[in-house]
Design an enzyme around this catalytic site. Sequence first.
Site, PDB file in Angstrom:
ATOM      1  CE  LYS A  76      -3.766   2.106   2.385  1.00 33.30           C
ATOM      2  NZ  LYS A  76      -4.671   2.088   3.617  1.00 33.30           N
TER       3      LYS A  76
ATOM      4  CB  SER B 219      -8.204   4.076   2.885  1.00 30.95           C
ATOM      5  OG  SER B 219      -7.316   3.107   4.048  1.00 30.95           O
TER       6      SER B 219
ATOM      7  CB  SER C  97      -8.646   0.972   5.518  1.00 32.51           C
ATOM      8  OG  SER C  97      -9.319   2.230   5.394  1.00 32.51           O
TER       9      SER C  97
HETATM   10  N1  GLN Z   1     -13.289   4.486   6.456  1.00 28.31           N
HETATM   11  C1  GLN Z   1     -12.533   4.872   7.633  1.00 28.31           C
HETATM   12  C2  GLN Z   1     -12.195   6.506   7.524  1.00 28.31           C
HETATM   13  O1  GLN Z   1     -12.474   6.901   6.446  1.00 28.31           O
HETATM   14  C3  GLN Z   1     -11.585   4.111   7.726  1.00 28.31           C
HETATM   15  C4  GLN Z   1     -10.076   4.307   7.190  1.00 28.31           C
HETATM   16  C5  GLN Z   1      -9.123   3.555   7.434  1.00 28.31           C
HETATM   17  O2  GLN Z   1      -9.155   2.311   8.199  1.00 28.31           O
HETATM   18  N2  GLN Z   1      -8.005   3.900   7.270  1.00 28.31           N
HETATM   19  O3  GLN Z   1     -11.509   7.072   8.378  1.00 28.31           O
END
Ligand code: GLN
Length: 489
Positions: free
Chosen positions: A76, A151, A175
């Site tokens: 990532k 994400s 995410s």
């Molecule tokens: N969707 C959540 C956010 O927008 C979690 C994101 C994540 O786990 N990095 O913060």
Amino acid sequence: MHTYTLSELAKKLRAKEFSVTELTQALLGRVAAAQPKLNAFVTVTAEQALAQAKAADAAIAGGQAGPLTGLPLAHKDIFCTAGVKTSCGSRMLDNFVSPYDATVVEKLGAAGMVMLGKTNMDEFAMGSSNETSFYGPVKNPWDLGLVPGGSSGGSAAAVAARIAPIATATDTGGSIRQPASLCGVTGLKPTYGRVSRFGMIAFASSLDQGGLIGLSAEDCALVLGAMAGFDPRDSTSVDVPVPNYMAELDKPLAGLKVGLISEFFGGGLNADVEKLIRDALKVYEKLGAKLVDVKLPALPLSVPTYYVVAPAECSSNLARFDGVRYGHRCRDPKDLMDLYKRSRGEGFGAEVKRRIMTGTYVLSAGYYDAYYLKAQRVRQLINADFRRAFEQVDVLIGPTAPDVAFAIGAKADDPIQMYLNDIYTIGANLAGVPGISVPCGFVRGLPVGMQICGPHFGESRLLNVAHAYQKETDWHTKIPAAFAAEKLS
Ligand code: GLN
């Protein structure tokens, strides 16, 4: 070659059915062919991958190969990679080349894994759909009009499309698990502190945790062993020995107590998704598990709690991007204030700005007690709920996401609807416990994930429970039709 799991690839490389170089070339071909469709990568490191492959082939030939030597992966784009751009999905870091490797990158590189490239992601890991990336949205391999989740959408899409057999990912509120669910692959978020955060660009430091998206629980077990462990460079890394995750994979499940979180079933959960979770629970019952209803009364407060704590931490973490030291700098600043304002104004996208504004607001003198302090208190209640639950049961099982993948753009203008995607995943981050999402069927032709959570440092048990299900079912082996052929057109 593309359909093999990492564990199968490892065997075939040892048996010299093909070389690491041949495997790497084949996957790089798939990466290039899939890129215009999926946009799963920000950077492809073909040259470096082939050099690493050559070294791995030499190690195998010389009898010096370890269990991961020559196995391909993608990182990532939140993990710093020396000499290779690390963008974190943001214009702010579009020009950033890290001078050092993240601990995760260093460890997996030292284990002989071959990095194919860096995967696309929501900007600074803020999002649930991979639409906030500066590099454009990633598409879901099951239907290119749909989001892959976020994400870590690039990592999930790459693994689902069989263009990388495994990828690193991070999970602050879901995410890893949510995109794994939406793309039909396996996603493991370890216990907070299990995997080093050194060189993993910070979003919300008390919640962020690195993990994996792969084709099976077995593959995640194989790589987690090399990735986990104490790191003196990360003050929140926990000094707990790393077990042999492969050793406990096949433990029988007889007597396993599975908790069903009452709060997760019913309102808001798609009925067809619920049916698939209930079917999966029957598989566990057949394997000798007992189902127990458990209540986690504070858990429904996890989304509002998270959306105070995470933005607060993000507003502090992202203060370092000021246009002075590294990252985007505006042209011809008038003075220092202009430099700060325009560099940040141009470098950050809308969602990141929204989070910074929310975060500075909840931390401001007049509102700190009402929002931030209260959220921290609720976080403790959620923690206590999980602790009590794990006194009664070994694991908790439920849905990963309320529904299947949605259309690109469908929730982009409605942050609250977007935030609700993580309703089932955020609790584990607030409590710091591990969670895994495994494919458990399809609704309208789209994959659905089941989430399994365990107590702190219970990864072995989680992987064992997930693996037992994957030995009984074949949902995790399904490949999106458009990416099934060996040669992609
Ligand atoms: N969707 C959540 C956010 O927008 C979690 C994101 C994540 O786990 N990095 O913060």
